[in-house]
Design an enzyme around this catalytic site. Structure first.
Site, PDB file in Angstrom:
ATOM      1  N   SER A   1       1.598  -3.686   0.951  1.00 46.11           N
ATOM      2  CA  SER A   1       0.993  -3.705  -0.432  1.00 46.11           C
ATOM      3  C   SER A   1      -0.067  -3.001  -0.323  1.00 46.11           C
ATOM      4  O   SER A   1      -0.790  -3.222  -1.020  1.00 46.11           O
ATOM      5  CB  SER A   1       1.241  -5.533  -0.768  1.00 46.11           C
ATOM      6  OG  SER A   1       2.004  -6.034  -1.254  1.00 46.11           O
ATOM      7  N   HIS A   2       0.548  -1.982  -0.529  1.00 47.13           N
ATOM      8  CA  HIS A   2      -0.629  -0.528  -0.253  1.00 47.13           C
ATOM      9  C   HIS A   2      -0.001   0.799  -0.555  1.00 47.13           C
ATOM     10  O   HIS A   2       1.214   0.767   0.654  1.00 47.13           O
ATOM     11  CB  HIS A   2      -1.780  -0.755   0.648  1.00 47.13           C
ATOM     12  CG  HIS A   2      -1.561  -0.558   1.840  1.00 47.13           C
ATOM     13  ND1 HIS A   2      -1.283  -2.319   2.545  1.00 47.13           N
ATOM     14  CD2 HIS A   2      -1.313   0.867   3.069  1.00 47.13           C
ATOM     15  CE1 HIS A   2      -1.551  -1.225   3.704  1.00 47.13           C
ATOM     16  NE2 HIS A   2      -1.123  -0.254   3.985  1.00 47.13           N
ATOM     17  N   ALA A   3      -0.818   1.631  -0.227  1.00 47.57           N
ATOM     18  CA  ALA A   3      -0.405   3.173  -0.189  1.00 47.57           C
ATOM     19  C   ALA A   3      -1.474   3.878   0.844  1.00 47.57           C
ATOM     20  O   ALA A   3      -2.270   3.264   0.758  1.00 47.57           O
ATOM     21  CB  ALA A   3      -0.341   3.759  -1.443  1.00 47.57           C
TER      22      ALA A   3
END
Length: 141
Positions: free
Chosen positions: A51-53
């Site tokens: 749940s990130h980039a």
């Protein structure tokens, strides 16, 4: 980078009745030099990770044991990949929002990364990611 740049890559598999062997070489099997390796394990059922980039980081993800899914989002489209073989890996280019879920019991996720850990490379807010994905020049650190 578009979602189409992210892809499953088959790794060499040496079959032997005593047990199989697979290896990974940076700048050969994966499209970057490997600077860091980490792994996720003991992920509770129903949980998700990621749940990130990453602004600049390239990654290659392998299901070392068991299985899990990775959902990639480039800001326009999403695609789900199911990883369940230790001789296949998913190349993830920079500026891809990723969520890992659907971990099987005993699932182990190994990640090969193009750089050492850098907190400034993370984008942890999806709205910020969408804004940066629409303006790629603003995303670089």
């Amino acid at each position: 980078m578009p979602l189409n740049d992210c892809r499953i890559i088959e790794l060499p598999k040496i079959t032997d009745p005593r047990g199989n062997l697979t290896f990974v070489e940076g700048d050969n099997h994966v499209p970057f030099d490997i600077k860091r390796v980490y792994y996720l394990y003991d992920v509770p059922g129903g949980s998700d990770r990621g749940s990130h980039a990453h602004r600049n980081l390239h990654q290659f993800v392998i299901a070392m044991s068991g299985s899990f899914d990775i959902v990639l989002d480039d800001g326009d489209r999403q695609r789900r990949f199911h990883l369940n073989r230790s001789y296949y890996g998913l190349y993830i280019c920079p500026m891809m929002w990723r969520t890992l879920d659907n971990f099987s019991s005993g699932g182990v996720c190994m990640v090969l990364a193009s750089a050492a850990f850098d907190p400034a490379d993370y984008i942890r807010d999806h709205d910020e990611f969408l804004r940066l994905a629409r303006n790629p020049e603003a995303a670089t650190v």
